[in-house]
Design a protein around this motif. Structure first.
Motif, short mmCIF file in Angstrom:
data_model
loop_
_atom_site.label_atom_id
_atom_site.label_comp_id
_atom_site.label_asym_id
_atom_site.label_seq_id
_atom_site.Cartn_x
_atom_site.Cartn_y
_atom_site.Cartn_z
N UNK A 67 23.63 44.40 44.47
CA UNK A 67 24.09 45.80 44.43
C UNK A 67 25.61 45.90 44.43
N UNK A 68 26.28 44.99 45.12
CA UNK A 68 27.73 45.01 45.24
C UNK A 68 28.34 43.88 44.41
N UNK A 69 29.58 44.11 43.96
CA UNK A 69 30.30 43.08 43.21
C UNK A 69 31.76 43.08 43.64
N UNK A 70 32.25 41.90 44.00
CA UNK A 70 33.65 41.76 44.39
C UNK A 70 34.43 41.16 43.23
N UNK A 71 35.66 41.61 43.06
CA UNK A 71 36.52 41.08 42.02
C UNK A 71 37.96 41.15 42.50
N UNK A 72 38.84 40.43 41.80
CA UNK A 72 40.25 40.45 42.18
C UNK A 72 41.13 40.39 40.95
N UNK A 73 42.32 40.92 41.10
CA UNK A 73 43.32 40.86 40.04
C UNK A 73 44.59 40.32 40.69
N UNK A 74 44.85 39.04 40.50
CA UNK A 74 45.99 38.42 41.18
C UNK A 74 47.33 38.97 40.68
N UNK A 75 47.38 39.38 39.43
CA UNK A 75 48.62 39.94 38.90
C UNK A 75 48.96 41.26 39.58
N UNK A 76 47.93 42.04 39.88
CA UNK A 76 48.13 43.34 40.53
C UNK A 76 48.01 43.25 42.05
N UNK A 77 47.63 42.07 42.55
CA UNK A 77 47.46 41.86 44.00
C UNK A 77 46.45 42.83 44.57
N UNK A 78 45.33 42.93 43.92
CA UNK A 78 44.28 43.81 44.40
C UNK A 78 42.93 43.09 44.42
N UNK A 79 42.07 43.54 45.29
CA UNK A 79 40.68 43.09 45.34
C UNK A 79 39.82 44.34 45.41
N UNK A 80 38.73 44.32 44.70
CA UNK A 80 37.87 45.50 44.62
C UNK A 80 36.45 45.17 45.04
N UNK A 81 35.75 46.20 45.45
CA UNK A 81 34.34 46.05 45.79
C UNK A 81 33.59 47.19 45.11
N UNK A 82 32.85 46.86 44.07
CA UNK A 82 32.02 47.83 43.37
C UNK A 82 30.69 47.91 44.09
#
Length: 123
Positions: A67-82
Motif C-alpha cells: 500500500x505504501x511506497x518510499x522513494x528519495x531524490x538525493x539531488x533535492x534532498x527529499x524522501x517521500x512516502x506515497x
C-alpha cells in the motif's frame, strides 16, 4: 548533522491516498539511509518504511506492504512516502528519520528525526 522537516499530512477518508514528504538539510544527505515510522496516541512506535542511501533497496513494515511506497531524490534532498488505500488504523503521527545504517532504521534506531506530521484517516 541532518535536519528533517516533514509535510503533507492531513485528514483523509478510508481508501484515499496521501503523499508525505521529508526535506533534509545538510551536505551529506546522500550518505544516509532514510525511513519513516509512526506513532499513534498511547501506542508504541511502528516501523513503516526505509530506503538505503542510493534508493536501490526499500523495506516495509508488514502492515503497509503493498500500500505504501518510499522513494528519495538525493539531488533535492527529499524522501517521500506515497500512501495508498489508507485505513483508519493508519492514523498516527508520521516521522521521518535518518541513519547511516538502514538496518538500524528497521529496528527503530536512528541518529536524526523530524517533528512529525499528523495523518488522520476517517472511516
Amino acid at each position: 548533522q541532518v535536519q528533517l522537516v516533514e509535510s503533507g499530512g492531513g485528514l483523509v477518508q478510508a481508501g484515499d491516498s496521501l503523499k508525505l514528504s521529508c526535506a533534509a538539510s545538510g551536505r551529506t544527505f546522500s550518505t544516509y539511509a532514510m525511513g519513516w515510522f509512526r506513532q499513534a496516541p498511547g501506542k508504541e512506535r511502528v516501523f513503516v518504511a526505509a530506503i538505503n542511501f542510493s534508493g536501490g533497496s526499500t523495506y516495509y513494515g508488514d502492515s503497509v506492504k503493498g500500500r505504501f511506497a518510499i522513494s528519495r531524490d538525493n539531488a533535492k534532498k527529499t524522501v517521500s512516502l506515497q500512501m495508498n488505500s489508507l485505513k483508519p488504523e493508519d492514523t498516527a503521527v508520521y516521522y521521518c528519520a535518518a541513519d547511516k545504517v538502514v538496518a538500524r532504521l528497521r529496528r527503530l534506531e536512528y541518529d536524526f528525526w523530524g517533528q512529525g506530521t499528523q495523518v488522520t484517516v476517517s472511516s
